[in-house]
Design an enzyme around this catalytic site. Structure first.
Site, PDB file in Angstrom:
ATOM      1  N   GLU A  81       0.789  -1.305   0.020  1.00  0.00           N
ATOM      2  CA  GLU A  81      -0.069  -0.043   0.111  1.00  0.00           C
ATOM      3  C   GLU A  81       0.634   1.141  -0.056  1.00  0.00           C
ATOM      4  OE1 GLU A  81      -0.711  -2.462   1.590  1.00  0.00           O
ATOM      5  OE2 GLU A  81      -2.923  -3.095   1.391  1.00  0.00           O
ATOM      6  N   GLN A 106      -8.202  -2.213  -0.548  1.00  0.00           N
ATOM      7  CA  GLN A 106      -9.055  -3.442  -0.306  1.00  0.00           C
ATOM      8  C   GLN A 106     -10.084  -3.528   0.688  1.00  0.00           C
ATOM      9  OE1 GLN A 106      -7.936  -7.894  -0.427  1.00  0.00           O
ATOM     10  NE2 GLN A 106      -8.162  -7.278  -2.550  1.00  0.00           N
ATOM     11  N   HIS A 121     -11.102  -5.122   9.540  1.00  0.00           N
ATOM     12  CA  HIS A 121     -11.778  -4.901   8.433  1.00  0.00           C
ATOM     13  C   HIS A 121     -13.243  -4.054   8.710  1.00  0.00           C
ATOM     14  CE1 HIS A 121      -9.186  -8.585   7.671  1.00  0.00           C
ATOM     15  NE2 HIS A 121      -9.610  -8.210   6.348  1.00  0.00           N
TER      16      HIS A 121
END
Lengths: 340, 327
Positions: free
Chosen positions: B60, B82, B127
């Protein structure tokens, strides 16, 4: 690469000498408290920086994270502009908002690095990608210090460049100048970087960073390779001298003035020092090859002195930035697109 | 009736911009061949080709740096994380390189940084994050959080055309759950400008300031409050930076009571910033304290019972509104 013509050789010597002398001046200004904060200099890197930046054309891009004047001058940056920037003046390249030689000018294809080691390398890889995408044959040249090779940023950038075979040329400058994190055994597990870097699937080669012509030839080959579409090259440029001392009456600058390194040992220059000084080496080279007479040498040095004297006057008289300029440049000035 | 989802609206906006402007390019992990973890970019590789849709290594920081360079080089990159949680890996490039670039040396970075954020899908601490405040607090970055399908489309188009780095925070829970009739975003060229909040509901008794997926529990709460004759005005901030203080303060002056609701954690959340602005600019207009309903100061938990306790619920919002209105 075609042999360099006499006028080109003289201009290279002029800029070598000017780079060294300007860093002398900056060191003196810092000792005289005319420059705020720390000042980093890298006397001894002139051949690497000048040799590398001699090769790019106006369509190419240059970024150098090492604080050396020699990386700027062949891109057309004048001495007064360098002084204005380092002095934090209103008309400096960063208008007083950034320090030292973090020099960037979009119009000159110069990308300013950041203090965070090696963050500029991914950026120049991105420019290389954009150039290829737009079919404009441009190559990105990036100079990084040896300690930056240990960073994740270095790894991610060269890996990306190798995967995508980008037109990128990286010069890793090994100059024994890092505090404790450079080279083997503190910074890397192997003594020779270029051998390790070949493992990325790119070309990696060494060069003597104190030999100006050798650096030009090496970088030129890498540029040709990039333009052919053969991918990136990493050049390990060794500058095998350590300038952690102050000459007596020669009055060369105390390196790393204001940096964390603190005291420099004082001693007389040795034959080794004199033999690896890129400025003296190039002077010897030119005279031995009848490319510069003593009179021409003196003329070039006189021109250096005159240029720098005028630049100092210009810069010292220039205005400081004002508080009114504090908010400028944070965002693009015009409004975002509106509903039609 | 054909419908378009929040995810499809974002995809359509990127597609339209890439068709309109050949300098718009995409970078991210698994976005090309795989079409993206959420299939956001399905079909883009075959349409626009491998030079414009880059499947990156897991790096990243590296590919954000590449995107910055691409922007310098005349392109307009859209960078995908993502899951937006992984923007942490690129924090240095974003805050120290991109954000300061124009300020330091006049080089703008027209770049969009996007990805799925937010909790409520039992995805755990890595997440489910709402990372906006790290970047709201960094001068030089713009931050938008679309809550509706129309805004997802319009704000993406505006973000792509913006000359500054724009953090575009999508809420993953809205991706496929939120749908509207297709004709609502069928009009090409519609953009939602950055720096404009949206009045979602007019009211008189209090104003609820919110953004992102919290808009929906807030609107549900407003409905319930209305049954008890409490009329809540609802302002969807949608652009955190630049912030539309005029709309916010106008609603504050109209209602005199302020409730702030956000999914992000409490301390240093955007609610704190809004509260400070309201207190500084409209203190005399207030008839009660500024109250916040937020997630607590913990990482986002995984287990359903914990995550439901973590997230602001409709009942929490209704209770806070009633407490405020009682002043």
């Amino acid at each position: 690469m075609r042999p360099l013509a006499r006028p080109q050789l003289h201009e290279l010597y002029y800029y070598l000498a000017l780079s060294r002398k300007l860093e002398d001046i900056l060191a003196r200004m810092h000792r005289e408290a005319k420059l705020d904060g720390a000042l980093w200099l890298r006397p001894g890197l002139e051949a690497v920086a000048l040799g590398a930046t001699f090769v790019p054309t106006p369509k190419d891009t240059v970024s150098c994270s090492l604080p050396t004047v020699a990386a700027l001058v062949l891109r057309g940056v004048r001495s007064d502009q360098i002084l204005l920037q380092v002095m934090g003046k209103a008309d400096g390249a960063s208008r007083g908002r950034d320090r030292s030689m973090f020099f960037g000018q979009v119009s000159r294809g110069m990308i300013a690095p950041a203090s965070h080691a090696c963050t500029h390398l991914g950026v120049t890889a991105g420019i290389a990608w954009a150039n290829r995408y737009q079919n404009n044959d441009g190559v990105s040249l990036t100079l990084v210090s040896e300690e930056a090779v240990a960073t994740g940023d270095f790894h991610e950038a060269v890996n990306f460049a190798a995967v995508h075979r980008l037109p990128l040329v990286v010069v890793v400058v090994r100059n024994e100048a890092s505090i404790s994190s450079a080279s083997f055994p503190n910074g890397t597990g192997v003594p020779l970087l270029f051998e390790r870097l070949q493992g990325y699937g790119l070309k990696a080669v060494p060069v003597d960073g104190s030999e100006l012509i050798a650096v030009i030839q090496c970088v030129d080959s890498a540029f040709e390779r990039a333009r052919r579409g053969d991918g990136p090259t990493v050049i390990e440029a060794n500058v095998t001298l350590s300038w952690r001392y102050e000459f007596g009456e020669h009055n060369l600058p105390q390196p790393f003035v204001g940096s964390e390194l603190g005291n420099a040992e004082t001693r007389e220059p040795t034959d080794r020092d004199m033999g690896t000084d890129p400025l003296r080496k190039f002077e010897r080279y030119l005279k031995e090859h009848d490319a510069m007479t003593n009179e021409e040498h003196l003329q070039l040095l006189t021109r250096v002195d005159a240029t720098l004297a005028a630049a100092v006057v210009e810069a010292e008289g220039a205005a400081e930035p004002t508080a009114d300029d504090l908010f400028g440049g944070v965002y693009f000035d015009t409004a975002s697109p509106v509903l039609e | 009736m054909q419908e378009v989802s929040y995810l499809e609206a974002i995809r359509q906006a990127m597609w339209d911009e890439m068709e309109r402007d050949s300098t718009v390019v995409l970078l991210g992990e698994d976005i090309g061949t795989y079409g993206g973890a959420f299939k956001m970019t399905e079909g883009f590789l075959s349409k626009f080709g491998p030079e414009r849709v880059i499947d990156t290594p897991i790096s990243e920081e590296g590919y954000t740096g590449v995107a910055i360079g691409a922007a310098y080089g005349g392109l307009r990159p859209i960078v995908e994380f993502q899951f937006i949680d992984f923007i942490a890996n690129a924090f240095n490039m974003i805050t120290n390189f991109a954000a300061k670039s124009r300020y330091r040396w006049g080089a703008g970075v027209p770049m969009v940084l996007r990805g799925p954020s937010g909790a409520g899908v039992r995805a755990g601490p890595f997440h489910s994050q709402s990372p906006e405040m790290h970047f709201v607090h960094t001068p030089g970055i713009k931050v938008v959080v679309p809550a509706t399908v129309e805004d997802a489309y319009g704000l993406m188009k505006a973000a792509v055309r913006d000359e500054d780095p724009v953090l575009f925070l999508e809420h993953k829970k809205l991706y496929r759950h939120l749908k509207v009739p297709a004709e609502l975003i069928a009009k090409a060229g519609d953009m939602v400008p950055l720096g404009r909040a949206a009045l979602r509901r007019s009211g008189r008794d209090l104003v609820i300031l919110t953004y992102g997926a919290m808009l929906y529990p807030v609107m549900e709460a407003a409905s319930q409050l209305a049954q008890e004759e409490i009329e809540a005005e609802v302002v969807d901030i949608r652009s955190l930076v630049p912030l539309d203080t005029d709309t916010v303060l106008s609603s504050v002056r109209r209602t005199s009571k302020v409730l702030i609701v956000h999914e992000d954690t409490r301390t240093g959340g955007f609610g704190a910033e809004l509260a400070a602005i309201v207190a500084e600019e409209a203190f005399d207009e207030l008839d009660g304290p500024i109250i916040r309903v937020t997630a607590p100061d913990t990482p986002v938990p995984y287990a359903a019972a914990l995550e439901d306790a973590f997230l602001p619920q409709v009942d929490d919002i209704v209770a806070a509104a009633k407490k405020l209105v009682a002043y």
